[in-house]
Design a protein around this motif. Structure first.
Motif, short mmCIF file in Angstrom:
data_model
loop_
_atom_site.label_atom_id
_atom_site.label_comp_id
_atom_site.label_asym_id
_atom_site.label_seq_id
_atom_site.Cartn_x
_atom_site.Cartn_y
_atom_site.Cartn_z
N VAL A 103 41.86 -38.40 -7.52
CA VAL A 103 41.70 -38.13 -9.11
C VAL A 103 42.89 -37.39 -9.37
O VAL A 103 43.61 -37.53 -10.66
CB VAL A 103 40.60 -37.12 -9.36
N ILE A 104 43.68 -36.29 -8.81
CA ILE A 104 44.83 -35.59 -9.02
C ILE A 104 45.72 -35.84 -7.92
O ILE A 104 45.39 -36.32 -6.73
CB ILE A 104 44.46 -34.19 -9.46
N THR A 105 46.81 -35.39 -8.14
CA THR A 105 47.80 -35.25 -7.14
C THR A 105 48.50 -34.00 -6.98
O THR A 105 48.63 -33.31 -7.80
CB THR A 105 49.09 -36.39 -7.41
N PHE A 106 49.10 -33.61 -5.85
CA PHE A 106 49.69 -32.55 -5.37
C PHE A 106 51.30 -32.88 -5.28
O PHE A 106 51.86 -33.54 -4.54
CB PHE A 106 49.17 -31.88 -4.16
N ASN A 107 51.94 -32.15 -6.31
CA ASN A 107 53.30 -32.41 -6.57
C ASN A 107 54.25 -31.76 -5.61
O ASN A 107 53.92 -30.47 -5.01
CB ASN A 107 53.72 -32.16 -7.96
N ALA A 108 55.42 -31.87 -5.57
CA ALA A 108 56.53 -31.37 -4.55
C ALA A 108 56.54 -29.74 -5.05
O ALA A 108 56.69 -28.96 -4.28
CB ALA A 108 57.67 -31.98 -4.63
N ASP A 109 56.41 -29.39 -6.30
CA ASP A 109 56.65 -28.05 -6.85
C ASP A 109 55.33 -27.40 -6.69
O ASP A 109 54.98 -26.13 -7.31
CB ASP A 109 57.22 -28.15 -8.22
N LYS A 110 54.40 -27.72 -5.90
CA LYS A 110 52.93 -27.21 -5.73
C LYS A 110 52.21 -27.13 -6.96
O LYS A 110 51.27 -26.06 -7.09
CB LYS A 110 53.19 -25.83 -5.17
N SER A 111 52.43 -27.77 -7.74
CA SER A 111 51.43 -28.01 -8.80
C SER A 111 50.76 -29.30 -8.83
O SER A 111 50.97 -30.11 -8.08
CB SER A 111 52.30 -28.10 -10.28
N TYR A 112 49.51 -29.48 -9.61
CA TYR A 112 48.62 -30.46 -9.71
C TYR A 112 48.87 -31.26 -11.21
O TYR A 112 49.16 -30.94 -12.01
CB TYR A 112 47.32 -29.94 -9.56
N SER A 113 48.72 -32.67 -10.82
CA SER A 113 48.46 -33.25 -12.20
C SER A 113 47.65 -34.51 -11.90
O SER A 113 47.22 -34.96 -11.08
CB SER A 113 49.89 -33.93 -12.60
N LEU A 114 47.31 -35.02 -13.01
CA LEU A 114 46.27 -36.07 -13.02
C LEU A 114 46.90 -37.55 -12.33
O LEU A 114 48.31 -37.71 -12.68
CB LEU A 114 45.91 -36.60 -14.41
N HIS A 115 46.47 -38.11 -11.32
CA HIS A 115 46.82 -39.28 -10.88
C HIS A 115 46.96 -40.42 -11.57
O HIS A 115 46.21 -40.29 -12.63
CB HIS A 115 45.96 -39.80 -9.41
N PRO A 116 47.93 -41.43 -11.87
CA PRO A 116 48.26 -42.31 -12.63
C PRO A 116 46.92 -43.16 -12.83
O PRO A 116 46.74 -43.62 -14.02
CB PRO A 116 49.47 -43.08 -11.85
N GLN A 117 46.30 -43.48 -11.73
CA GLN A 117 45.10 -44.38 -11.97
C GLN A 117 43.95 -43.55 -12.79
O GLN A 117 43.32 -44.29 -13.58
CB GLN A 117 44.52 -44.69 -10.58
N ALA A 118 43.89 -42.24 -12.33
CA ALA A 118 42.61 -41.51 -13.30
C ALA A 118 43.27 -41.43 -14.81
O ALA A 118 42.25 -41.62 -15.61
CB ALA A 118 42.79 -39.98 -12.74
N ALA A 119 44.53 -41.34 -15.02
CA ALA A 119 45.14 -41.23 -16.36
C ALA A 119 44.88 -42.66 -17.07
O ALA A 119 44.35 -42.55 -18.20
CB ALA A 119 46.41 -40.99 -16.25
N ALA A 120 44.88 -43.69 -16.13
CA ALA A 120 44.65 -45.04 -16.88
C ALA A 120 43.06 -44.97 -17.29
O ALA A 120 42.52 -45.52 -18.30
CB ALA A 120 44.86 -46.17 -15.84
N VAL A 121 42.23 -44.29 -16.59
CA VAL A 121 40.80 -44.49 -16.59
C VAL A 121 40.54 -43.65 -18.14
O VAL A 121 39.78 -44.02 -18.81
CB VAL A 121 39.78 -43.88 -15.54
N LEU A 122 41.10 -42.53 -18.29
CA LEU A 122 40.87 -41.81 -19.28
C LEU A 122 41.38 -42.23 -20.59
O LEU A 122 40.80 -42.24 -21.64
CB LEU A 122 41.54 -40.27 -19.08
N ASN A 123 42.54 -42.95 -20.37
CA ASN A 123 43.12 -43.79 -21.62
C ASN A 123 42.32 -44.92 -21.97
O ASN A 123 42.37 -45.36 -23.24
CB ASN A 123 44.54 -44.07 -21.31
N HIS A 124 41.56 -45.33 -21.25
CA HIS A 124 40.84 -46.69 -21.70
C HIS A 124 39.25 -46.41 -22.33
O HIS A 124 38.69 -46.94 -22.84
CB HIS A 124 40.36 -47.42 -20.50
N GLU A 125 39.02 -44.90 -22.37
CA GLU A 125 37.80 -44.37 -22.97
C GLU A 125 38.39 -44.39 -24.33
O GLU A 125 39.04 -44.14 -25.12
CB GLU A 125 37.67 -43.01 -22.43
#
Length: 125
Positions: A103-125
């Protein structure tokens, strides 16, 4: 326990007062209208909805809208600012689980963000 609003003559309800349920007029405390799309997102990844998952994903979405990135401490701090009393360990475990489920990804800077697939699901709502 004594209730000053109830009659003392033995009758159950005061005259002219409806005891119907009006809770449908109110949303649950802390619920935002956008939470329904997060529920759909979690369901699409095969995850059950929980308050902590809703809040963590919402915190990441709010940060992304402001072009900010949050790590575990940032998510935890944002939740505490919203009066959501969750422990640091609980937040960390939810973030780990959401990463493991994609659902989310762990970035190189130790932050978290929404995975592109999850963002696509949210944008289709």
């Amino acid at each position: 326990m004594y209730n000053s609003q109830l009659p003392t003559d033995g009758s159950q309800t005061p005259q002219g007062v409806s005891m119907g349920s009006h809770t449908s007029n109110f949303t649950q405390r802390g619920e935002r209208p956008g939470n329904e799309r997060i529920r759909v997102l979690l369901k699409s990844f095969g995850l059950r909805t929980s308050l902590i998952r809703l809040k963590v994903i919402d915190a990441l979405l709010v940060a992304a809208q402001s072009n900010r990135r949050l790590g575990v401490r940032g998510v935890h701090s944002q939740l505490l600012d919203l009066d959501v009393p969750l422990s640091f360990l609980s937040v960390r475990e939810v973030l780990k689980r959401l990463c493991a489920e994609g659902v989310i990804t762990f970035n190189a800077d130790k932050s978290y963000s929404l995975h592109p697939q999850a963002a696509a699901v949210l944008n289709h709502e």
